[in-house]
Scaffold this motif. Structure first.
Motif, PDB file in Angstrom:
ATOM      1  N   LYS A 165       0.828  -1.221   0.000  1.00  0.00           N
ATOM      2  CA  LYS A 165       0.000   0.000   0.000  1.00  0.00           C
ATOM      3  C   LYS A 165       0.855   1.260   0.000  1.00  0.00           C
ATOM      4  N   GLY A 179       8.316   5.250   3.544  1.00  0.00           N
ATOM      5  CA  GLY A 179       8.983   5.321   4.842  1.00  0.00           C
ATOM      6  C   GLY A 179       8.077   5.962   5.897  1.00  0.00           C
ATOM      7  N   ILE A 180       8.555   5.960   7.104  1.00  0.00           N
ATOM      8  CA  ILE A 180       7.729   6.445   8.233  1.00  0.00           C
ATOM      9  C   ILE A 180       8.573   7.406   9.066  1.00  0.00           C
ATOM     10  N   GLU A 217      -4.203   4.862  14.619  1.00  0.00           N
ATOM     11  CA  GLU A 217      -3.182   5.855  14.266  1.00  0.00           C
ATOM     12  C   GLU A 217      -2.771   5.656  12.803  1.00  0.00           C
ATOM     13  N   GLY A 256      -7.625   2.770   4.674  1.00  0.00           N
ATOM     14  CA  GLY A 256      -7.151   2.117   5.896  1.00  0.00           C
ATOM     15  C   GLY A 256      -7.770   2.809   7.097  1.00  0.00           C
ATOM     16  N   GLY A 268      -6.123   2.306  10.305  1.00  0.00           N
ATOM     17  CA  GLY A 268      -5.099   2.362  11.363  1.00  0.00           C
ATOM     18  C   GLY A 268      -5.242   1.238  12.373  1.00  0.00           C
ATOM     19  N   LEU A 327      -1.736  -2.776  12.007  1.00  0.00           N
ATOM     20  CA  LEU A 327      -0.528  -3.010  12.798  1.00  0.00           C
ATOM     21  C   LEU A 327      -0.849  -3.242  14.268  1.00  0.00           C
ATOM     22  N   SER A 363      10.859   0.967   4.457  1.00  0.00           N
ATOM     23  CA  SER A 363      10.694   0.495   5.835  1.00  0.00           C
ATOM     24  C   SER A 363      10.997  -0.992   5.913  1.00  0.00           C
TER      25      SER A 363
HETATM   26  P1  ADP Z   1      -3.756   1.342   7.900  1.00  0.00           P
HETATM   27  O1  ADP Z   1      -2.765   0.828   6.924  1.00  0.00           O
HETATM   28  O2  ADP Z   1      -5.093   0.735   7.777  1.00  0.00           O
HETATM   29  O3  ADP Z   1      -3.765   2.815   7.984  1.00  0.00           O
HETATM   30  P2  ADP Z   1      -2.014   0.143   9.834  1.00  0.00           P
HETATM   31  O4  ADP Z   1      -2.166  -0.003  11.295  1.00  0.00           O
HETATM   32  O5  ADP Z   1      -1.722  -1.084   9.078  1.00  0.00           O
HETATM   33  O6  ADP Z   1      -3.292   0.883   9.350  1.00  0.00           O
HETATM   34  O7  ADP Z   1      -0.839   1.174   9.614  1.00  0.00           O
HETATM   35  C1  ADP Z   1      -0.862   2.380  10.320  1.00  0.00           C
HETATM   36  C2  ADP Z   1      -0.120   3.447   9.579  1.00  0.00           C
HETATM   37  O8  ADP Z   1       1.258   3.149   9.524  1.00  0.00           O
HETATM   38  C3  ADP Z   1      -0.492   3.603   8.138  1.00  0.00           C
HETATM   39  O9  ADP Z   1      -1.615   4.449   8.021  1.00  0.00           O
HETATM   40  C4  ADP Z   1       0.766   4.229   7.561  1.00  0.00           C
HETATM   41  O10 ADP Z   1       0.739   5.620   7.822  1.00  0.00           O
HETATM   42  C5  ADP Z   1       1.849   3.627   8.351  1.00  0.00           C
HETATM   43  N1  ADP Z   1       2.524   2.486   7.705  1.00  0.00           N
HETATM   44  C6  ADP Z   1       2.346   1.163   7.982  1.00  0.00           C
HETATM   45  N2  ADP Z   1       3.164   0.405   7.208  1.00  0.00           N
HETATM   46  C7  ADP Z   1       3.857   1.251   6.433  1.00  0.00           C
HETATM   47  C8  ADP Z   1       4.883   1.071   5.435  1.00  0.00           C
HETATM   48  N3  ADP Z   1       5.337  -0.132   5.072  1.00  0.00           N
HETATM   49  N4  ADP Z   1       5.384   2.198   4.856  1.00  0.00           N
HETATM   50  C9  ADP Z   1       4.952   3.414   5.222  1.00  0.00           C
HETATM   51  N5  ADP Z   1       3.996   3.644   6.146  1.00  0.00           N
HETATM   52  C10 ADP Z   1       3.459   2.578   6.754  1.00  0.00           C
END
Ligand code: ADP
Length: 724
Positions: free
Chosen positions: A480, A515-516, A529, A541, A543, A546, A570
């Protein structure tokens, strides 16, 4: 001369012949007359008087009547007989030596040849009496003599003795009285001392936490230490050493007090401030900091009034460390602040979640409704119809995964999830995962790769579905949040073997995505979040993925960590300790299922909902399966009983049904006498897809569980696995 006359007179008186015999020159008449006068005078003297020769014999030349009376002698003869007519015979034999020595000494020392002695005599009646003797030594031509005046001092002595005894007795009584007073005093002193000690102990006990204690007289500007800590060791060398209070206060503050607290400390120790505070309450304290060996310590100074309330001057000051208390207070404050922040954040997240949810639910729903309307309009255009159907299906999937996530999380919060321990092949698991994710990746032209070379023991005991779910969330995110043309890699390594055949497995999912940020990494696992909401990012999504992944991993006893560089990509790492199934090689992947195996096999579909029954029948028939149906568990059991053994290759069993539910029906089938019927494979096909439902399905005797709405590929895979 006089002594000569007296001796002659005595001789005459006592023995007239003797004078003639001795041929001593007798006194002439005149001398005799004088001598008689002198004798008469001396005889009548009231006190005793005698004369004796100061030679070796000490012969008594004369003794007057008073002396005879003292000795109770009636005549001179008696006296002479009693004393042997010598001074030596006159003195008590026990006293003689001492008396003569004393007389000699006194005469030698006296200017007028006088002496005074006291001694005992033995009277005629045998009584022992004391005499006072005033002697005078005289040298004369007829030889050296002593004139002696004596008096009976027995009564006087006895009186003096009695008086002395009385005095002694009195002083002894006084001494005893004193002794009693002293003893009483000692006793009281002991009690006071004990009480004093006890008080000191009480004070010590109460002040145990204080490193140093001082007594201060503000009026006199004096300070006296009672306990000295090393911080004041340079000001005082020993307890009770008096110093100037104002000077000590400054020296201490200069040496120790942290500069920010310095003015406050100096003020708090000023006599004016102390008086002001102690006028309101008997004690007060201030906390301040000191620099101690490059470490910051928190100290508390407590000041108590020890004197009169009307004029405050005498005070006690104690110093103690309060790091723990302050630390505790700081921590308590932090906990409250954190809780507040979390509540605020949760509030914010919830509002964001609701707006996201409403957006994320509306979008697929709109699509479903919109495309359904379009499909209705274009019933004749087959290719358009298929395309609408595909979109409806995709939107339905999106909606389904959203609902699953929310339900899963709420279920998790009530602690109902169970982790199974089934045999699982990690390469197989990764293959399945790959199958599930590849189409999504391909849509974005993302290269997805698997690395399993680092696995030595491929077969482990774990909850395969749960682990795949975790990886699905992570890999799904990687796809995604990675742009077109990027890459995602899933690598599994087996790092160490632990006791009891446990191995440490690491599942690393790396992407080349957006990235994050470091800030968001801290909250990434919190529910709801998202770094950017759906509207901003355009990525759907809520949040929760994860959060769910982390919960599952932790329930499996593992960890999930993250390393990410914004703009570069990431890497999520799931580390699990899994029990290995020894002796199964990494390459032993299950045999490929043969799709032809389903052709013309008969399946009993047990489903109470008519529409579902229809859809499911159509789908199964599209796989070449012959489908018979039953509307509830009881009908299903009946059909099984009536049909010959092996007639049905498999039963697809719904769970929630009227009359008899899926669990009961399965139990009844398993209880059939004929093993050919009783052992028919039964796969649950149910919307009751929670962990507990799955477990119950297994417990009732079912072979597998497929959640509704089902994925046809997944279902056919399950069917193929169990069809004999
Ligand atoms: P969702 O994807 O439904 O928003 P998640 O809990 O899976 O919820 O992820 C939370 C947030 O973490 C995402 O909205 C995104 O901002 C960030 N994130 C997760 N995985 C990645 C990744 N591989 N690269 C960048 N951002 C990520």
């Amino acid at each position: 001369m006089i002594e000569y006359m007296l001796s002659q007179l005595n001789l005459l008186e006592n023995n007239g012949d003797m004078a003639a015999d001795n041929k001593s020159p007798l006194l002439d008449e005149k001398d005799k007359e004088i001598a008689c006068e002198v004798k008469k005078f001396m005889d009548q003297m009231p006190g005793g008087f005698f004369i004796y020769r100061a030679d070796g014999n000490e012969e008594i030349i004369y003794a007057n009547e008073a002396l005879l009376r003292i000795f109770m002698c009636d005549t001179m003869r008696e006296f002479r007989q009693l004393t042997g007519n010598s001074f030596r015979g006159l003195v008590h034999p026990e006293d003689l030596e001492e008396v003569e020595k004393s007389i000699r000494k006194q005469i030698a020392e006296s200017r007028f040849d006088l002496d005074y002695v006291e001694y005992r005599i033995i009277r005629k009646d045998g009584a022992i009496r004391w005499l006072e003797d005033y002697g005078h030594f005289v040298k004369s031509k007829s030889g050296d003599i002593f004139y002696v005046f004596v008096g009976d001092s027995t009564e006087k002595r006895e009186r003096l003795l009695a008086e002395r005894n009385a005095i002694i007795f009195e002083s002894q009584a006084k001494e005893q009285e004193m002794q009693a007073v002293m003893e009483q005093y000692d006793k009281e002193l002991k009690v006071i001392r004990q009480e004093h000690l006890r008080r000191l102990e009480v004070i010590e006990g109460l002040s145990i936490n204080y490193d140093s204690i001082f007594y201060v007289d503000l009026d006199a500007d004096k300070i006296v230490p009672y306990r000295i800590s090393y911080r004041v060791g340079n000001l005082f060398h020993k307890n009770f050493e008096e110093r100037e209070y104002s000077r000590c206060r400054k020296s201490y503050a200069d040496a120790w007090v942290y500069h920010e607290d310095y003015p406050m400390f100096i003020q708090a120790m000023s006599p004016e401030y102390i008086r002001e505070r102690l006028a309101e309450e008997p004690t007060f304290y201030i906390n301040y900091r000191v620099n101690d060996k490059e470490e910051m310590l928190y100290l508390q100074m407590r000041i108590a009034n020890a004197g009169d309330m009307s004029h405050i001057s005498q005070i006690v000051i104690g110093f103690q460390r309060v790091d723990k208390e302050i630390q505790y207070e700081i921590e308590k404050k932090k906990v409250v602040e954190d809780a507040l922040n979390r509540a605020r954040a949760a509030n914010l997240s919830r509002s964001t979640f609701l707006s996201n949810m409403s957006h994320d639910m509306r979008t697929p729903l709109n699509a479903i409704l919109g495309f359904t309307a379009l499909a209705k309009k274009n019933q004749d255009n087959k290719s358009a119809l298929l395309s609408y159907m595909n979109r409806i299906e995709a939107s339905g999937q999106q909606l389904l995964s959203l609902i699953n996530d929310v339900l899963e999380l709420s279920w998790m919060e009530t602690d109902h999830i169970q982790i199974l321990q089934e045999v699982c092949s990690i390469p197989e698991l990764l293959e399945k995962l790959y199958g599930e994710m590849v189409s999504e990746a391909m849509e974005k032209n993302i290269a997805i790769s698997l690395e399993t070379a680092g696995i030595r023991d491929a077969s482990v005991y774990c909850d395969e579905n749960k682990l795949r779910q975790v990886l699905r969330y992570i890999v799904g995110n990687a796809i995604k949040y990675t742009g077109h043309g990027g890459s995602v890699c899933v690598a599994v390594t087996q790092s160490e073997t632990q006791p009891n055949d446990y191995g440490v497995y690491q599942f690393k999912v790396s992407d080349t995505g957006i990235g994050i940020s470091e800030e968001f990494q801290k909250h990434i696992f919190d529910p709801f979040e998202r770094e950017k909401n759906t509207t901003l990012s355009g990525v759907h999504g809520v949040g929760l993925g994860l959060t769910i992944a982390k919960n599952i991993v932790e329930m499996m006893g593992g960890t999930i960590t993250l390393h990410s560089v914004p703009g570069e990509g990431s890497q999520f790492t799931v580390t699990l300790k899994l029990r290995m199934q020894k002796g199964v090689s990494a390459l032993s992947v299950q045999e490929e299922a043969n799709p032809d195996g389903m052709q013309n096999r008969r399946i009993l579909l047990v489903e109470d909902n008519e529409i579902n029954r229809e859809i499911e029948t159509d789908l199964l028939e599209s796989l070449g399966i012959i489908v018979e149906t039953a509307e509830n568990g009881r009908i299903a059991v009946k059909k099984m009983e009536d049909a010959p053994a092996g007639y049905y290759a498999l039963v697809l069993m719904d769970i929630q049904m009227p009359v008899m539910d899926g669990y009961q029906a399965t139990e009844a089938i398993r209880a059939l006498e004929d093993p050919g019927r009783a052992q028919v494979p039964i796969v649950a096909l149910s919307a009751n897809a929670f962990e507990e439902d799955v477990r119950r399905a297994y417990e009732s005797g079912m072979n597998a569980h497929v959640a509704k709405p089902f994925d046809l590929d997944y279902l056919s895979e399950a069917i193929l696995k169990y069809i004999p």
